[in-house]
Write a protein that holds these residues in place. Sequence first.
Motif, PDB file in Angstrom:
ATOM      1  N   ALA A 162       1.004  -1.329   0.139  1.00 47.89           N
ATOM      2  CA  ALA A 162       0.101  -0.135  -0.123  1.00 47.89           C
ATOM      3  C   ALA A 162       0.832   1.186  -0.028  1.00 47.89           C
ATOM      4  O   ALA A 162       0.584   2.202  -0.794  1.00 47.89           O
ATOM      5  N   ALA A 163       1.964   1.300   0.826  1.00 51.82           N
ATOM      6  CA  ALA A 163       2.673   2.350   1.076  1.00 51.82           C
ATOM      7  C   ALA A 163       3.490   2.814  -0.479  1.00 51.82           C
ATOM      8  O   ALA A 163       3.749   3.853  -0.875  1.00 51.82           O
ATOM      9  N   GLU A 164       3.959   1.671  -1.260  1.00 49.52           N
ATOM     10  CA  GLU A 164       4.759   1.653  -2.421  1.00 49.52           C
ATOM     11  C   GLU A 164       3.857   2.218  -3.505  1.00 49.52           C
ATOM     12  O   GLU A 164       4.110   2.946  -4.349  1.00 49.52           O
ATOM     13  N   VAL A 165       2.579   1.595  -3.407  1.00 44.38           N
ATOM     14  CA  VAL A 165       1.657   2.115  -4.446  1.00 44.38           C
ATOM     15  C   VAL A 165       1.228   3.582  -4.383  1.00 44.38           C
ATOM     16  O   VAL A 165       1.005   4.274  -5.149  1.00 44.38           O
ATOM     17  N   THR A 166       0.746   3.916  -2.894  1.00 45.96           N
ATOM     18  CA  THR A 166       0.418   5.396  -2.751  1.00 45.96           C
ATOM     19  C   THR A 166       1.666   6.392  -3.188  1.00 45.96           C
ATOM     20  O   THR A 166       1.397   7.492  -3.823  1.00 45.96           O
ATOM     21  N   ALA A 167       2.987   5.829  -2.804  1.00 48.60           N
ATOM     22  CA  ALA A 167       4.105   6.647  -3.428  1.00 48.60           C
ATOM     23  C   ALA A 167       4.090   6.869  -4.855  1.00 48.60           C
ATOM     24  O   ALA A 167       4.289   7.864  -5.435  1.00 48.60           O
ATOM     25  N   GLU A 168       3.817   5.885  -5.603  1.00 50.75           N
ATOM     26  CA  GLU A 168       3.778   5.508  -6.997  1.00 50.75           C
ATOM     27  C   GLU A 168       2.583   6.727  -7.710  1.00 50.75           C
ATOM     28  O   GLU A 168       2.693   7.369  -8.403  1.00 50.75           O
ATOM     29  N   LEU A 169       1.459   6.441  -6.891  1.00 50.07           N
ATOM     30  CA  LEU A 169       0.472   7.619  -7.196  1.00 50.07           C
ATOM     31  C   LEU A 169       0.572   8.955  -7.279  1.00 50.07           C
ATOM     32  O   LEU A 169       0.214   9.860  -7.925  1.00 50.07           O
ATOM     33  N   ALA A 170       1.533   9.414  -6.131  1.00 50.31           N
ATOM     34  CA  ALA A 170       1.746  10.797  -5.997  1.00 50.31           C
ATOM     35  C   ALA A 170       2.646  11.228  -7.071  1.00 50.31           C
ATOM     36  O   ALA A 170       2.526  12.411  -7.545  1.00 50.31           O
ATOM     37  N   LEU A 171       3.474  10.475  -7.745  1.00 52.25           N
ATOM     38  CA  LEU A 171       4.176  10.749  -8.991  1.00 52.25           C
ATOM     39  C   LEU A 171       3.317  10.642 -10.272  1.00 52.25           C
ATOM     40  O   LEU A 171       3.845  11.259 -11.476  1.00 52.25           O
TER      41      LEU A 171
END
Length: 586
Positions: free
Chosen positions: A380-389
């Motif tokens: 979840a943390a990894e995907v959330t960081a991707e979404l910010a980009l």
Amino acid sequence: MLEEIRIGQLGVIESSRLELGPGLTVITGETGAGKTMVVTALGLLLGGRADSGMVRTGARAARVEGVVDAEGLEGFGAAVDEVGGEVEDGHVVLARNVSSEGRSRAWVGGAAVPVSRLAEVAEPLVAVHGQSDQHRLLRQRAQREALDRFGGEPVLALGAAYAALHSRLEATERELDDVVASARERAREADLLRFGLGEIEAVDPKAGEDAQLAADEARLGYADALRTAAEQAREALSSETGDPDALGAASAARSVLEGVREHDPEAGALADRLAEITYLLSDVAADVASYAAGVDADPARLAAVSERRAALTALTRKYGETVEEVLAWSEASAARLLELDGTDEHIGSLRAEQQSLRSELAEVAQTLSAARSEAAGRLAAEVTAELALLAMPDARLEITVTQHDAEPPASDPPPSGSPLRVADRWLRHTASGVDEVEFLLAANSGTEPRPLHKGASGGELSRVMLALEVALAGTSPVPTFVFDEVDAGVGGTAAVEVGRRLAQLARTAQVLVVTHLPQVAAYADRHVLVEKASDGSVTSSGLTVLDGPAREKELSRMLAGMAESDSALAHARELLEVAAPARALS
């Protein structure tokens, strides 16, 4: 992976052939040129729904073919073989026809198959993420499997151990149910076996006894006739009354020949042979006399033999054709009776094994749940960081891991402290564990997370899927990903990030993207242009692979709307230079 797609009479595409390869392939073109027809064609190859509106105007049918390189695709060749298709030189051709009347036909490896079987064979090959497509990662089962793969060997090993225990528990419980349900039948069977074994034990037959008794009965039943015949034979051989007999005749013949022996050797030889006959006749006469003296009528013995034969016959009517078969039945039935008599002990043993497996299963389930929860937090943390980009700075992905609740079975209430009761809750065990895994998305700050298909628009959902696929890169079993309009509503720096993420995903999979953004197209290893031509009444589209100046020209068109703009061409070259290090095949 997909090596080639051939499209005929589909939408605005009259006839086109597209060669694909590894890495990232982008498809661009002016609005209405038919870019999404490529995605539509892939959907048909995957067994998607077809209708007559897909067929090009004036054509009888649309046809789509895909050539799949089957090397390295685990289980794909077996699936093709199962439907009757063939893998030729490591390749398989998938095909789909849609008639103008709406009828649809499908082929796998040259074999005609129902569309549903085409879907079963082809679905594992391609994951399509588009505005109106059903996404693989929207299904909870797929979400759980993706989370397990992301968790790596620790989670996968726990899952395999759990599945093995669950399989053993199911087999034990099925056997227990069968034994308990058949207890009455087993008791009836045991009674019948005891009765039969009792009958056989009372008679106590011996192997080969029936043949000997038959011979004895025949001899005893004809004792008088046998004795009379023997006495008559003895008299014919050697008479005690002086009547002519065989022995006397042979002796007389020998004497005659002996008298002329000296005159002819052959007469002497005959005399010698008659001497042998005389000796034999004498021996036979003695044996016949002895046999006649030994034959004695014994009514009591005859009655006993007849009674014994009747008892054996009664057994062979029930338990076998011969005494040997009766004895074999007795041996097998004795073993079966021991098994049936141990039913209660067997039930007790199965119940003990059931409780032990349940306890062990519950422990592994709890450990698996904890491992999944830990992996869910990281993913979840990894995907959330991707979404910010990806131009979704306020989006937040959450992954919930909850345990199945279930009511305790009323017919079999468990004892206190049952291993199925965890944290004072009843849990429903399935082959994959006791967990429900769900991906939730809060697209904006202050909003509650909702299931993916409810928490995002079409364009946002495509970016969420891209972020997920990038995070899961290297763990996904799907060899080909297709993104349709993944960059909807994105521009500027975010568009560059979308392109970079697609190129990153293309390092471990084949990626096909329909896009209208030059920032995304610049990251492609292969750039395909969909061009529209018109003869005044009919519009057709073709597919062209761009290279060098032609690619720069298309990017400049996408940037400025003018293919010949010097500034746009310069900007296009700059985009290609910036993207070059990130391209999968660079």
